[in-house]
Design an enzyme around this catalytic site. Structure first.
Site, PDB file in Angstrom:
ATOM      1  N   LYS A  71       0.821  -1.214   0.000  1.00 28.62           N
ATOM      2  CA  LYS A  71       0.000   0.000   0.000  1.00 28.62           C
ATOM      3  C   LYS A  71       0.854   1.263   0.000  1.00 28.62           C
ATOM      4  O   LYS A  71       0.617   2.180  -0.791  1.00 28.62           O
ATOM      5  CB  LYS A  71      -0.948  -0.021   1.201  1.00 28.62           C
ATOM      6  CG  LYS A  71      -1.824   1.204   1.355  1.00 28.62           C
ATOM      7  CD  LYS A  71      -3.002   0.948   2.268  1.00 28.62           C
ATOM      8  CE  LYS A  71      -2.570   0.394   3.606  1.00 28.62           C
ATOM      9  NZ  LYS A  71      -1.760   1.363   4.397  1.00 28.62           N
ATOM     10  N   THR A  73       3.994   1.500  -0.832  1.00 26.81           N
ATOM     11  CA  THR A  73       4.742   1.490  -2.099  1.00 26.81           C
ATOM     12  C   THR A  73       3.881   2.054  -3.222  1.00 26.81           C
ATOM     13  O   THR A  73       4.352   2.851  -4.054  1.00 26.81           O
ATOM     14  CB  THR A  73       5.189   0.055  -2.438  1.00 26.81           C
ATOM     15  OG1 THR A  73       6.013  -0.438  -1.376  1.00 26.81           O
ATOM     16  CG2 THR A  73       5.971   0.013  -3.743  1.00 26.81           C
ATOM     17  N   ARG A  94       2.202   8.597   7.032  1.00 25.76           N
ATOM     18  CA  ARG A  94       2.442   8.595   8.473  1.00 25.76           C
ATOM     19  C   ARG A  94       3.914   8.293   8.757  1.00 25.76           C
ATOM     20  O   ARG A  94       4.620   7.731   7.930  1.00 25.76           O
ATOM     21  CB  ARG A  94       1.578   7.526   9.157  1.00 25.76           C
ATOM     22  CG  ARG A  94       0.099   7.810   9.147  1.00 25.76           C
ATOM     23  CD  ARG A  94      -0.670   6.612   9.645  1.00 25.76           C
ATOM     24  NE  ARG A  94      -0.474   5.455   8.778  1.00 25.76           N
ATOM     25  CZ  ARG A  94      -0.680   4.199   9.139  1.00 25.76           C
ATOM     26  NH1 ARG A  94      -1.079   3.914  10.361  1.00 25.76           N
ATOM     27  NH2 ARG A  94      -0.492   3.213   8.280  1.00 25.76           N
ATOM     28  N   LYS A 105       7.338  -6.203  11.364  1.00 27.43           N
ATOM     29  CA  LYS A 105       7.038  -5.573  10.088  1.00 27.43           C
ATOM     30  C   LYS A 105       8.262  -4.998   9.378  1.00 27.43           C
ATOM     31  O   LYS A 105       8.331  -4.981   8.156  1.00 27.43           O
ATOM     32  CB  LYS A 105       6.002  -4.459  10.306  1.00 27.43           C
ATOM     33  CG  LYS A 105       5.431  -3.876   9.029  1.00 27.43           C
ATOM     34  CD  LYS A 105       4.348  -2.858   9.371  1.00 27.43           C
ATOM     35  CE  LYS A 105       3.770  -2.233   8.111  1.00 27.43           C
ATOM     36  NZ  LYS A 105       2.740  -1.230   8.427  1.00 27.43           N
ATOM     37  N   ALA A 273      -3.651   1.976  12.774  1.00 26.09           N
ATOM     38  CA  ALA A 273      -5.032   1.899  12.297  1.00 26.09           C
ATOM     39  C   ALA A 273      -5.812   0.774  12.957  1.00 26.09           C
ATOM     40  O   ALA A 273      -7.039   0.752  12.881  1.00 26.09           O
ATOM     41  CB  ALA A 273      -5.064   1.717  10.778  1.00 26.09           C
ATOM     42  N   PHE A 301      -3.607  -0.221   7.049  1.00 29.01           N
ATOM     43  CA  PHE A 301      -4.225  -1.542   6.890  1.00 29.01           C
ATOM     44  C   PHE A 301      -5.335  -1.513   5.836  1.00 29.01           C
ATOM     45  O   PHE A 301      -5.287  -0.731   4.899  1.00 29.01           O
ATOM     46  CB  PHE A 301      -4.703  -2.086   8.232  1.00 29.01           C
ATOM     47  CG  PHE A 301      -3.595  -2.286   9.225  1.00 29.01           C
ATOM     48  CD1 PHE A 301      -2.463  -3.029   8.885  1.00 29.01           C
ATOM     49  CD2 PHE A 301      -3.652  -1.713  10.488  1.00 29.01           C
ATOM     50  CE1 PHE A 301      -1.425  -3.208   9.791  1.00 29.01           C
ATOM     51  CE2 PHE A 301      -2.610  -1.895  11.398  1.00 29.01           C
ATOM     52  CZ  PHE A 301      -1.512  -2.642  11.042  1.00 29.01           C
ATOM     53  N   PHE A 381       3.517  -9.171  -9.435  1.00 28.48           N
ATOM     54  CA  PHE A 381       4.662 -10.015  -9.091  1.00 28.48           C
ATOM     55  C   PHE A 381       5.022 -10.875 -10.297  1.00 28.48           C
ATOM     56  O   PHE A 381       4.148 -11.223 -11.099  1.00 28.48           O
ATOM     57  CB  PHE A 381       4.327 -10.922  -7.894  1.00 28.48           C
ATOM     58  CG  PHE A 381       4.455 -10.241  -6.555  1.00 28.48           C
ATOM     59  CD1 PHE A 381       5.501 -10.550  -5.700  1.00 28.48           C
ATOM     60  CD2 PHE A 381       3.530  -9.291  -6.152  1.00 28.48           C
ATOM     61  CE1 PHE A 381       5.619  -9.936  -4.463  1.00 28.48           C
ATOM     62  CE2 PHE A 381       3.634  -8.665  -4.917  1.00 28.48           C
ATOM     63  CZ  PHE A 381       4.686  -8.986  -4.072  1.00 28.48           C
ATOM     64  N   TRP A 409       7.146  -0.821  -7.813  1.00 19.43           N
ATOM     65  CA  TRP A 409       8.229  -1.407  -7.020  1.00 19.43           C
ATOM     66  C   TRP A 409       9.472  -1.609  -7.885  1.00 19.43           C
ATOM     67  O   TRP A 409      10.595  -1.326  -7.448  1.00 19.43           O
ATOM     68  CB  TRP A 409       7.781  -2.739  -6.418  1.00 19.43           C
ATOM     69  CG  TRP A 409       8.783  -3.331  -5.467  1.00 19.43           C
ATOM     70  CD1 TRP A 409       8.896  -3.120  -4.131  1.00 19.43           C
ATOM     71  CD2 TRP A 409       9.847  -4.244  -5.812  1.00 19.43           C
ATOM     72  NE1 TRP A 409       9.948  -3.831  -3.611  1.00 19.43           N
ATOM     73  CE2 TRP A 409      10.553  -4.533  -4.617  1.00 19.43           C
ATOM     74  CE3 TRP A 409      10.263  -4.846  -7.002  1.00 19.43           C
ATOM     75  CZ2 TRP A 409      11.645  -5.387  -4.588  1.00 19.43           C
ATOM     76  CZ3 TRP A 409      11.358  -5.699  -6.974  1.00 19.43           C
ATOM     77  CH2 TRP A 409      12.034  -5.968  -5.768  1.00 19.43           C
TER      78      TRP A 409
END
Length: 556
Positions: A71, A73, A94, A105, A273, A301, A381, A409
């Site tokens: 998200k 990214t 954020r 994470k 969140a 999230f 991907f 990405w």
């Protein structure tokens, strides 16, 4: 393949003064934190407040999985893609918390060639905002206990102090503690505990305040406990407001950095969140809307958490009207929601994809409930098959939503131009008709039940006796008209993290309701949610290091 840290360390950053110049900011508008970071003076907004706002784009996602969705990214890549097609764009994010950074994470500054930099600074201490929030939180805690120790003029019941201490770290051992031991000189013994700093009400207040005076008003209104006569006690009654605001005098100012492609990025505030409202600061967003044609923001999230709170809390209080929403998903994550284990996600599995698609379908429905048009961004991907991608595209078309493949990405802004063009198309169509999900004059129970039914898809809500007593108390003292901030697992639409995809036939259990009267909402704790996380069996911190030449390893 280069790691995110390696890519970030090779970035050719521009001096932050030059990034500011791109936005029309003068050097006097910035307070420099080294060569590549700066705070933006709040006076900038006052100077530009009559200027027309740019367009506001929210990036949200499906419920997160261990397979990854990307998200942040996508947010960063979209802002770069918008600049690539000739639009003036800013990304607003954020600040990462040290808790998940050292926990499970890792860093939170995007990934690959769609990152904000300096990545290591942003993920670690940055400009000290979260440290300031932690200090202010603990200053208030110290003032409470000192007041009780020094005679307790307000009659605070030590058993009913609700204000906890805070630390920006995952540390389960601090969830429940006893303080004041060792004799009379060490204070009044009582039970206490720690929240992670990003769950502190002060973090929420910093992110919702519209200026210093509003910040002070909100700080003053915070309820810290109750008297022996069951009357609420506020930070203002403890004469704490001025000192707290003083500690936060710099933290309230948004931070300016840049992406790998020198797109301006404003990063400010960091509420979780799943246990807070999950959005960057109102001031960061409002200033960005005056400085750019397109502002790309994110909410933590899935759309059932961050986006719901973005719409119902942040937009409501700040008067924001979002123009479009991007819902991020990956083929891998949807197959994971369909029951495929992580080590088998590279294999084509249309049956599992169909089952897991229900999660994306529900999140699309959730966004539409607020009157904001959406587009689905699929982070591509190498293992994604044409059949899998075609399946998602066809199913989304049936729902009236377009799908765009994102390759930010691997390709940076150039990999986000298709998504950027689609976002511009949606914005220029003028379809957005934003409205919150519920009215504030509904009862607290009705607001909770509305979110559970409409956003989670629950059959109902079960309230514990404790929660019902707290709801009655808050309605009695005049807090019944506040919005609700749902604290729920991020991994499922339900309050059970094991129920993936689009679960049905479940109820939400509300075990506790806390008043964040200064922030302006009620925190509703569901399931087994914790406001102080713990570390995993093998924390990310165990794999981090810094070499003698300054190279950082394992941060992301």
């Amino acid at each position: 393949m280069k790691t995110d840290v390696q890519i970030a360390q090779e970035a050719k950053m521009l001096p932050i003064v030059e990034i500011g110049e791109k936005l029309g900011l003068k050097e006097d508008d910035l307070e420099l934190y080294g060569k590549y970071k700066a705070k933006i003076s709040l006076e900038v907004y006052e100077e530009l407040k009559d200027k027309e706002d740019g367009k506001l784009i929210l990036v949200t996602a499906i419920n997160p999985t261990s397979a990854g969705e990307g998200k942040t990214t996508t947010n960063v890549g979209l802002s770069m893609g918008l600049n690539e097609i000739g639009k003036k764009a800013i990304t607003t994010l954020r600040e990462p918390s040290l808790g998940p950074c050292f926990g499970i994470k890792g860093g939170a500054a995007g990934g690959g060639y769609a990152q904000v930099v300096p990545m290591d600074d942003i993920n670690l201490h940055f400009t000290g905002d979260i440290h300031a929030i932690t200090t202010a939180n603990n200053l208030l805690a110290a003032l409470i206990d000192n007041h009780i120790h020094q005679g307790n003029k307000l009659g605070i019941d030590p058993r009913r102090v609700t204000w906890k201490r805070a630390l920006d770290m995952n540390d389960r051992a601090l969830r429940n503690i006893v303080i004041g031991l060792g004799g009379r000189g060490n204070g009044v013994p009582r039970e206490d505990g720690f929240d992670i700093s990003v769950a502190s009400e002060i973090m929420a207040i910093l992110c919702l305040a519209t200026g210093m005076e509003d910040l002070k008003k909100r700080l003053s209104d915070m309820i810290v406990g109750y008297t022996y006569n069951n009357e609420p006690v506020t930070a203002g009654q403890l004469d704490a407001t001025g000192a707290l605001a003083l500690v936060l005098k710099d933290a309230i100012k948004p931070n300016l950095v840049q992406t790998l492609e020198n797109t301006p990025a404003i990063i400010h505030g960091g509420p979780f969140a799943n246990i807070a409202h999950g959005c960057n600061s109102v001031m960061a967003t409002k200033i960005a809307l005056k400085l750019a044609d397109y502002v790309v923001t994110e909410a933590g999230f899935g759309a059932d958490l961050g986006a719901e709170k973005f719409f119902n809390i942040k937009c409501r209080y700040a008067g924001l009207k979002p123009d479009a929403t991007v819902v991020v998903a990956t083929v891998r994550a949807l197959k994971n929601h369909g029951g495929v284990p992580k080590d088998e996600l590279s294999e084509e599995n249309l049956k599992a994809l169909e089952k897991g698609f229900g999660n994306l379908e529900k999140q699309i429905e959730n966004v539409k409930k607020f009157g904001v048009p959406a587009v689905v961004a699929i982070n591509r991907f190498p293992t994604d098959t044409e059949a899998e991608l075609e399946f998602i595209e066809n199913r989304c078309k049936e729902l009236g939503v377009d799908v765009v493949l994102s390759e930010v990405w691997a390709k940076g802004g150039k990999g986000g131009t298709d998504l950027a063009r689609k976002v511009v198309e949606i914005v220029e169509s003028g379809e957005a008709a934003f409205k919150p999900l519920y009215d504030l004059d509904m009862t607290i129970k009705e607001k909770i039940e509305t979110v559970a039914r409409e956003i989670y898809g629950a059959d109902g809500v079960e309230f514990t006796t404790k929660a019902l007593k707290e709801i009655a108390k808050y309605e009695k003292i005049g807090l019944g008209n506040l919005p609700v901030c749902m604290a729920k697992t991020q991994y499922s639409l339900s309050d059970d993290p094991k129920l993936l995809g689009r679960p049905e036939g479940f109820k939400i259990t509300v075990k506790e309701v806390r008043a964040s009267s200064g922030a302006g909402f009620l925190v509703v704790l569901t399931g087994d949610i914790m406001t102080m996380p713990g570390l995993p069996k093998v924390p990310a911190a165990n794999k981090m290091d810094i070499l003698s030449d300054g190279e950082i390893i394992g941060l992301f």
